[in-house]
Design an enzyme around this catalytic site. Structure first.
Site, PDB file in Angstrom:
ATOM      1  N   ASP A   1     -33.504  16.819  66.833  1.00 40.01           N
ATOM      2  CA  ASP A   1     -33.072  18.213  66.867  1.00 40.01           C
ATOM      3  C   ASP A   1     -31.605  18.367  66.490  1.00 40.01           C
ATOM      4  O   ASP A   1     -31.207  19.371  65.897  1.00 40.01           O
ATOM      5  CB  ASP A   1     -33.306  18.801  68.261  1.00 40.01           C
ATOM      6  CG  ASP A   1     -34.744  19.247  68.444  1.00 40.01           C
ATOM      7  OD1 ASP A   1     -35.615  18.733  67.731  1.00 40.01           O
ATOM      8  OD2 ASP A   1     -34.994  20.112  69.304  1.00 40.01           O
TER       9      ASP A   1
ATOM     10  N   CYS B   1     -37.645  11.888  72.217  1.00 40.62           N
ATOM     11  CA  CYS B   1     -36.902  13.120  71.951  1.00 40.62           C
ATOM     12  C   CYS B   1     -37.750  14.371  72.086  1.00 40.62           C
ATOM     13  O   CYS B   1     -38.919  14.318  72.399  1.00 40.62           O
ATOM     14  CB  CYS B   1     -36.189  13.010  70.611  1.00 40.62           C
ATOM     15  SG  CYS B   1     -34.806  11.834  70.717  1.00 40.62           S
TER      16      CYS B   1
ATOM     17  N   GLU C   1     -33.760  26.470  67.631  1.00 48.04           N
ATOM     18  CA  GLU C   1     -32.725  26.406  68.661  1.00 48.04           C
ATOM     19  C   GLU C   1     -31.412  26.945  68.102  1.00 48.04           C
ATOM     20  O   GLU C   1     -31.132  26.825  66.911  1.00 48.04           O
ATOM     21  CB  GLU C   1     -32.523  24.962  69.125  1.00 48.04           C
ATOM     22  CG  GLU C   1     -33.706  24.411  69.889  1.00 48.04           C
ATOM     23  CD  GLU C   1     -33.464  23.012  70.426  1.00 48.04           C
ATOM     24  OE1 GLU C   1     -34.243  22.591  71.301  1.00 48.04           O
ATOM     25  OE2 GLU C   1     -32.518  22.352  69.971  1.00 48.04           O
TER      26      GLU C   1
ATOM     27  N   SER D   1     -31.037  25.037  72.620  1.00 50.41           N
ATOM     28  CA  SER D   1     -31.013  23.616  72.915  1.00 50.41           C
ATOM     29  C   SER D   1     -30.752  23.411  74.396  1.00 50.41           C
ATOM     30  O   SER D   1     -30.094  24.232  75.051  1.00 50.41           O
ATOM     31  CB  SER D   1     -29.906  22.946  72.098  1.00 50.41           C
ATOM     32  OG  SER D   1     -29.631  21.659  72.579  1.00 50.41           O
TER      33      SER D   1
END
Length: 551
Positions: free
Chosen positions: A78, A119, A442, A468
């Site tokens: 990310d 993740c 995000e 996030s």
């Protein structure tokens, strides 16, 4: 064993010939087949060490009499995907991971599975697959990154993004920015704060699908390899005892997860992932349950970005078992849930204790009497929205200000960088939801820029996208219904007053009802020209309020 039908007897001769092509011996073919879902790749820092974890799991399975067989799962970083079109491809991988794992496991007749995620979407995707398949399954993550150090203080990825905002505002020079760049991420592993990856790995442990330590033992510690070997042994014990994933992922286990979520101050993304995983188990997890849990659960931890402690500190203070043991003192944990250890939650946390009360606060002296996440409702979010309450400055818990409206993350970022956002503003970013994005990006870039520019205690941000786990401040995401589905966020106009009351769990657009009805009657949501997987995803995805699952 499920695999017996494709291994034994004359009718399985063709299968055995293909196993021979793999170099398997008759002794190996005769053992239970245990699939190892390895999410190793060479682009995600949280996954670069998973090849070592996989080797350790293989050894544990083999030592316990199984035949380990590795196959892959994808994973997106990310942090690398942040702030550009790549972030549209993050959340969507959760379902690709679940689907592909289901396909591989059923096509090859595995008897049991060990999942090795790390993740953000990789963890919930594999939990969704585990629920669908309902095989004996254990999880062992790649482990968290160590914290970085700048000027004698621990740092993390969120510090890096905020440094970029400070640089844009002229508060630090390029040399200082480069110092952050070189030092905030000093090792492999999932980023070192209580961001989404570490939140989900900790909650995997709480639910009972990971061994104690799964969420907190740092990636670079040898103890992580020992944990991986024990995960391989544990799945063989589960197979012998007939314990499967849905024996563990029961309604009470999800209530434990929501409770510990509030105590740890986890990422708001857990409010997307827990309902999606529960749905695969045939369990409905309403977002309204989060506020009920929050009201009765004290916030015991202020890990980055909410505070100055990191995953290595949580591990040293006793880890998730110590947090659960502290909550258990107030009767907040269901002790009877089964876990991958073959023992109950109560048996697993017996003897766990807090060794550093500055990291895990006592149950009678919490950071806050209420939990780390709040679900806000009101005319702007009738189906709900989510904020990480524990990471909001006290003065911003209640805020009212004029809307500054942007049709995309990029537009908002440009305005922030140009100094066009003023104290008191409420930044509104729309058309970034599950359908409208698509992919529900995000917003770490704009939130970090606001913090880095010194506006974190005077500016709020709301979006139908998401944030996030590294985000801090009065940042409210998952606004539902989203703009692309005709939600009220789509008719907010520049200068409209927006009222945020986090303690009261409300989010209101201060526009007369008749005016709001007029706007909605005239509203046609914008649409984007899409192709490929995003086109298919946008046509199938549900509201963020229901976990952004595919219908």
């Amino acid at each position: 064993m499920r695999s017996d039908s494709i291994k034994f007897g004359p009718e399985a001769a063709a299968h055995r010939s293909l196993y021979n092509a793999l170099g398997w011996t008759d002794e190996e073919i005769s053992r239970p087949l245990v699939g190892i879902v390895s999410s190793f790749n060479e682009v995600v820092p949280g996954h670069i060490n998973i090849d070592k974890i996989t080797d350790a799991v293989k050894m544990g399975i083999a030592m316990a009499g199984g035949m380990p067989v590795v196959f892959p799962a994808i994973a997106v970083c990310d942090g690398i995907a942040m702030g550009h079109t790549g972030m549209r491809y993050s959340l969507v991988t959760r379902d690709l991971i679940a689907d592909s794992t289901e396909c591989m496991a059923l096509a090859h007749g595995f008897d049991a599975l060990v999942m090795i995620p790390n993740c953000d979407k990789n963890v919930p995707g594999l939990l969704m697959a585990a629920a669908r398949l309902n095989l004996p399954t254990t999880f062992v993550s790649g482990g968290p990154m160590l914290a970085g150090h700048i000027d004698g203080h621990k740092t993390s990825l969120s510090s890096m993004f905020e440094a970029m905002g400070a640089y844009t505002a002229g508060k630090i020079d390029e040399a200082k920015l480069h110092e952050f760049e070189r030092n905030v991420c000093p090792s492999c592993g999932s980023c070192s704060g209580m961001y989404t990856a570490n939140s989900m790995n900790c909650l995997t442990e709480v639910i009972g699908m990971g061994l104690p330590g799964n969420g907190t033992v740092p990636a670079v510690y040898s103890r992580r390899l020992q944990l991986a070997k024990h995960a391989g042994m544990a799945v063989m014990d589960m197979l012998k005892r007939g314990i499967t994933a849905r024996d563990i992922m029961c309604p009470e286990a999800f209530r434990n997860a929501l409770t510990v979520d509030m105590a740890l101050g986890c990422s708001t993304n857990t409010m997307l992932h827990l309902p999606a995983i529960a749905r695969e188990c045939g369990i409905e997890l309403d977002l309204a349950a989060a506020n009920a849990m929050s009201e009765r659960t004290p916030n015991l931890c202020h890990l980055a970005p909410a505070g100055p402690t990191y995953m290595e500190d949580l591990d040293g203070a006793g880890g998730v078992p110590a947090v659960m043991a502290e909550l258990d003192k107030a009767g907040l944990i269901n002790r009877e849930c089964m876990t991958v250890t073959g023992r109950t939650v109560g048996e697993n946390i017996a003897g766990a204790r807090v060794s550093d009360s500055s990291v895990i606060r006592p149950i009678d002296d919490p950071f806050s009497p209420t939990g780390g996440i709040a679900v806000l409702r009101g005319n702007l979010a009738p189906e709900g929205s989510v904020v990480k309450r524990s990471a909001v400055a006290p003065k911003m818990l209640v805020h009212e200000g004029p809307a500054r409206v942007f049709e995309s993350e990029e537009d908002a970022q440009s305005a922030i960088n140009a100094g066009q956002i003023r104290p008191g503003d409420v930044v509104v970013i729309r058309y970034e939801g599950p359908k409208g994005g698509p992919g529900m990006r995000e917003m770490l870039n704009p939130t970090s820029a606001i913090q880095g520019m010194g506006l974190g205690e005077s500016v709020a941000l709301i979006t139908d996208g998401r944030f996030s786990g590294a985000t801090r401040g009065a940042c409210i995401g998952h606004v539902s219904p989203e703009a692309a589905s005709g939600g009220v966020i789509g008719v907010v106009e520049e200068g409209d007053l927006i009222s945020i009351d986090i303690p009261a769990c409300t989010l209101e657009l201060k526009v007369p009802d008749d005016e709001l009805r007029r706007r909605l009657a005239a509203f046609t949501p914008k649409s984007k020209v899409l192709s490929g997987y995003l086109k298919r995803y946008a046509s199938l995805v549900s509201s963020g309020a229901t976990g952004a699952v595919l219908n």
